[in-house]
Design a protein around this motif. Structure first.
Motif, PDB file in Angstrom:
ATOM      1  N   PHE A 226      79.832 173.349 111.134  1.00 44.58           N
ATOM      2  CA  PHE A 226      78.975 172.184 111.321  1.00 44.58           C
ATOM      3  C   PHE A 226      77.550 172.615 111.009  1.00 44.58           C
ATOM      4  N   LEU A 227      76.942 171.973 110.011  1.00 48.39           N
ATOM      5  CA  LEU A 227      75.597 172.335 109.575  1.00 48.39           C
ATOM      6  C   LEU A 227      74.718 171.100 109.601  1.00 48.39           C
ATOM      7  N   PHE A 235      65.950 164.452 116.123  1.00 49.40           N
ATOM      8  CA  PHE A 235      67.241 163.777 116.180  1.00 49.40           C
ATOM      9  C   PHE A 235      67.430 163.181 117.577  1.00 49.40           C
ATOM     10  N   GLU A 236      67.951 161.952 117.628  1.00 51.48           N
ATOM     11  CA  GLU A 236      68.205 161.293 118.912  1.00 51.48           C
ATOM     12  C   GLU A 236      69.526 161.747 119.534  1.00 51.48           C
ATOM     13  N   PRO A 251      77.861 176.070 115.999  1.00 54.20           N
ATOM     14  CA  PRO A 251      77.317 175.078 115.057  1.00 54.20           C
ATOM     15  C   PRO A 251      75.810 175.248 114.844  1.00 54.20           C
ATOM     16  N   VAL A 252      75.379 175.002 113.614  1.00 57.99           N
ATOM     17  CA  VAL A 252      73.954 175.008 113.287  1.00 57.99           C
ATOM     18  C   VAL A 252      73.427 173.624 113.630  1.00 57.99           C
ATOM     19  N   LEU A 253      72.735 173.533 114.737  1.00 60.32           N
ATOM     20  CA  LEU A 253      72.319 172.252 115.305  1.00 60.32           C
ATOM     21  C   LEU A 253      70.948 171.843 114.785  1.00 60.32           C
ATOM     22  N   PRO A 254      70.593 170.558 114.950  1.00 62.62           N
ATOM     23  CA  PRO A 254      69.238 170.135 114.576  1.00 62.62           C
ATOM     24  C   PRO A 254      68.187 170.941 115.326  1.00 62.62           C
ATOM     25  N   ARG A 255      67.079 171.227 114.673  1.00 63.06           N
ATOM     26  CA  ARG A 255      66.041 172.032 115.311  1.00 63.06           C
ATOM     27  C   ARG A 255      65.409 171.288 116.480  1.00 63.06           C
ATOM     28  N   GLN A 256      65.273 169.962 116.343  1.00 63.69           N
ATOM     29  CA  GLN A 256      64.710 169.150 117.413  1.00 63.69           C
ATOM     30  C   GLN A 256      65.693 168.023 117.733  1.00 63.69           C
ATOM     31  N   ILE A 307      70.258 179.751 115.558  1.00 64.51           N
ATOM     32  CA  ILE A 307      70.515 179.502 116.972  1.00 64.51           C
ATOM     33  C   ILE A 307      69.206 179.521 117.744  1.00 64.51           C
ATOM     34  N   CYS A 308      68.368 180.465 117.436  1.00 65.61           N
ATOM     35  CA  CYS A 308      67.093 180.581 118.139  1.00 65.61           C
ATOM     36  C   CYS A 308      66.166 179.415 117.822  1.00 65.61           C
ATOM     37  N   HIS A 309      66.249 178.901 116.598  1.00 65.31           N
ATOM     38  CA  HIS A 309      65.343 177.836 116.193  1.00 65.31           C
ATOM     39  C   HIS A 309      65.772 176.476 116.703  1.00 65.31           C
ATOM     40  N   SER A 310      67.026 176.311 117.107  1.00 68.60           N
ATOM     41  CA  SER A 310      67.485 175.037 117.657  1.00 68.60           C
ATOM     42  C   SER A 310      66.940 174.877 119.072  1.00 68.60           C
ATOM     43  N   ASN A 311      66.336 173.748 119.310  1.00 74.53           N
ATOM     44  CA  ASN A 311      65.762 173.475 120.631  1.00 74.53           C
ATOM     45  C   ASN A 311      66.851 172.932 121.552  1.00 74.53           C
TER      46      ASN A 311
END
Length: 677
Positions: A226-227, A235-236, A251-256, A307-311
């Protein structure tokens, strides 16, 4: 009189025409075997329920009388066609359910009928054997839709043409189709908030860019990665369900984002920065090959940086159970200060570190069960570790000891599950010839603890007051074969608080075990032991549930129903005992207790002459034989001796009468006294 009767009949028919039930403005005609829409309902009907009937066609005049109709349900009929003019008189319709019908047969004509509903907000087309092309035609002119379900159809591929005009759509349900590819199908749905694509065949989700979406369910697919789109846009997204897939990476999640629930259960996920042989791969990257038509893109991702950059500061629930995780990256949990529920059960963890570096101040539930934990680490003096923890599940690991004082700062802990670990409770009795006592877990003084499970821990022996200072209400000691001695003195500190106690399969055989001090007990499990007689101390308890299965009991006390126990019981388990069929008075008395249930009553048997019989229906010969066996012996002897005595008495009388004259002459000659005959 006839006129009055006729008026009454008409009034009765008006309240329930055609067998339909009327409640205010709702007509419920569910399951009436109707082949058409009733034409004699009230004209102001706003909701019409026609589910589970046999309607095949909705004609132009079917709804002609119902101008006020707002909600119509035709679920599970045989509907093949809705004629183009069917809704012309019901253009105020807001909700329409057509699920589980046969709309694929005449979908183009049905689409023309639906286009006449300018106010339609909810449409359910699930289970109609529709393809993506059919769906596109059916919803083409429904720009007012806010909720659409096309679940359980045969949709395979989605592109931008399917939902083009649904600009007001808030919720879309696509679960249980055959979708394997999605190509910009949702880009035009600017108001879409809830999307369900569960139970399909999606292999991956890449460049996820639906910033307005709040809930995304893509569980039960075959997703390997998941990217999210690399963007700093907010992102809401609040809930992301990726459970039951084949994820290889976190998963690579939205940063915000506003993500508060992340569900990753049952995948193949692990972390690869460190390998089991000790190799460090701090700079490891993963390349994803994306093929789109004739173009090929290679995306290189440094997973640990992403991972670190995802809030994840708003994340409250993280479920990573049933994966292949054997360690967590450094400061992985430090990014989740709001986390309240963490599920890591059924993984490969060998150690778990509780430290100030991973602050879990808000955590209320931590599940580490079914791993390979041999150590639970905690920094000395880490005073802010797990201060709000309430449920701590460590069952089915290889733990022998917990860090000293691990519960010192858990001021709200209520439930601890240590079952199926090799642990013992402190204090441990001193062993002759050994200077040191075995390692143990100390729960003394943990006043908030109410539920404790120590099932299958191999407890060797419990020293004095292992539960001192606790207020345990539920205690499970089952499957500990060497833990119990002849008395329950080590439980005396719980006599006033303990309500549920399980001593299942603990080799309990002594009937002298005294339960009388545990007046608060309401549930007691003594199954799987070797009790050969009913413990007399149970009679004074006021239990609601008692489990006596799989023991060696030949009978219960005859007066058990009159004991305080018999009067309070609401359920009792009695099967798998060698009851005597001839001593079932206790069974009959329990059967007469009002409100008492026997969940395993059909499995209860008794023994008679090597035969296993049901006490509910004993054969008449067995009953007669049992009556003879249980009769009063004194009375039996009297009955047997009475015929013999009567026979001797009659014989004596006959002899006496026969020899009467001779006897009298003999007496006369002996006594010398004359008398006349």
């Amino acid at each position: 009189l006839a006129v009055g009767w006729e008026s009454g009949a008409v009034a009765a028919w008006a309240t329930s025409p055609g067998g339909c039930e009327l409640v205010q403005s709702t007509a419920d005609c569910t399951g009436r075997w109707l082949s058409s829409v009733p034409g004699n309902l009230q004209g102001d009907t706003e909701e019409l329920l026609l589910d589970d009937n046999t309607i095949q066609v909705l004609g132009n005049a079917s709804l002609l009388l119902y101008h006020q109709l707002r909600r119509l349900s035709l679920t599970n009929n045989r509907l093949e066609l809705i004629k183009p003019g069917a809704f012309l008189s019901s253009q105020g319709l807001h909700a329409l359910s057509l699920a589980d019908n046969l709309l694929f047969t005449n979908y183009s004509l049905t689409a023309a009928a639906l286009s006449a509903l300018p106010a339609l907000r909810m449409l359910d087309l699930a289970g109609n054997r529709l393809t993506e092309d059919m769906v596109s035609v059916l919803v083409w002119n429904l720009s007012s839709l806010e909720s659409l379900s096309v679940a359980r159809n045969i949709i395979m591929r989605l592109d931008s043409s399917v939902f083009t005009n649904l600009t007001q759509l808030l919720e879309l349900n696509l679960e249980k189709n055959y979708i394997f590819e999605i190509d910009q199908a949702f880009e035009g749905l600017q108001r879409l908030q809830r999307l369900n694509i569960a139970y399909n065949y999606l292999p991956c989700v890449v460049e996820f860019s639906l910033t307005q979406l709040r809930v995304l369910n893509v569980s039960n697919n075959v997703i390997e990665w998941f990217l999210a789109l690399e963007s700093n846009d907010l992102f809401e997204l609040e809930v992301l369900d990726l459970s039951h897939n084949r994820l290889l990476f976190f998963p690579v999640l939205p940063r915000q984002s506003k993500l508060h629930s992340l569900l990753l259960k049952d995948n193949e996920m692990s972390f690869y920065q460190r390998l089991p042989n000790g190799t460090s791969l701090a700079d490891v990257t993963v390349q994803f090959l994306l093929v789109d038509g004739n173009s090929t893109n290679i995306t290189t991702v440094s997973l640990w940086d992403e991972i670190c950059h995802s809030n994840l500061s708003s994340l409250r629930l993280l479920d990573m159970s049933q994966n292949q995780v054997w360690y967590l990256p450094e400061r992985f949990l430090a990014q989740m200060p709001s986390l309240t529920h963490l599920k890591l059960n059924q993984n490969c963890l060998e150690t778990f570190q509780l430290s100030e570096g991973d602050p879990l101040a808000m955590l209320t539930e931590l599940d580490l069960s079914q791993n390979q934990l041999v150590e639970l680490g905690a920094e000395v003096g880490a005073g802010d570790v797990l201060p709000n923890l309430q449920l701590f599940n460590l069952s089915t690991n290889r733990l022998r000891v917990l860090p000293p004082g691990v519960f010192t700062y858990t001021r709200k802990i209520t439930t601890v599950d240590l079952s199926r670990n090799r642990v013992n409770l402190c204090p441990q009795p001193a062993v002759a010839g050994k200077a040191e006592t075995p390692p143990c877990v100390d729960i003394r003084g943990v006043k908030t603890l109410t539920h404790l499970s120590l099932a299958g821990c191999g407890l060797q022996g419990l020293g004095d007051h292992p539960f001192q200072g606790t207020l345990l209400m539920h205690l499970d000691l089952s499957d500990n074969h060497q833990a119990l001695s002849g008395d329950l003195g080590w439980l005396q500190d719980l006599a006033l608080t303990l309500q549920v106690l399980s001593l299942r399969n603990t080799s309990l055989s002594s009937t002298n075990v005294d339960f009388s001090a545990f007046n608060s007990l309401v549930r007691l499990d003594l199954s799987g032991n070797s009790l050969s007689a009913f413990p007399t101390s149970l009679g004074v308890l006021k239990l609601l549930s008692l489990d006596l299965r799989d023991n060696c009991l030949p009978a219960l006390p005859p007066d058990v129903a009159r004991m305080p126990l018999g009067k309070s019981l609401r359920e009792v388990y009695l099967s798998q005992n060698p009851y005597n069929c001839c001593t079932l008075g206790w069974w009959d008395s329990l059967q007469r207790v009002e409100g008492l249930h026997f969940p395993d009553g059909q499995e209860v048997t008794c023994s008679y002459a090597s035969r296993m019989l049901s006490p509910r229906a004993l054969p008449e010969p067995v009953l007669w034989s049992c009556r003879w066996q249980t009769a009063d012996l004194a009375l039996l002897y009297l009955v047997l001796a009475l015929p013999t005595c009567l026979t001797l008495l009659v014989a004596f009388a006959v002899v006496f009468l026969t020899l009467k004259q001779k006897l009298l002459k003999m007496l006369k000659s002996q006594c010398g006294v004359s008398s006349s005959y």
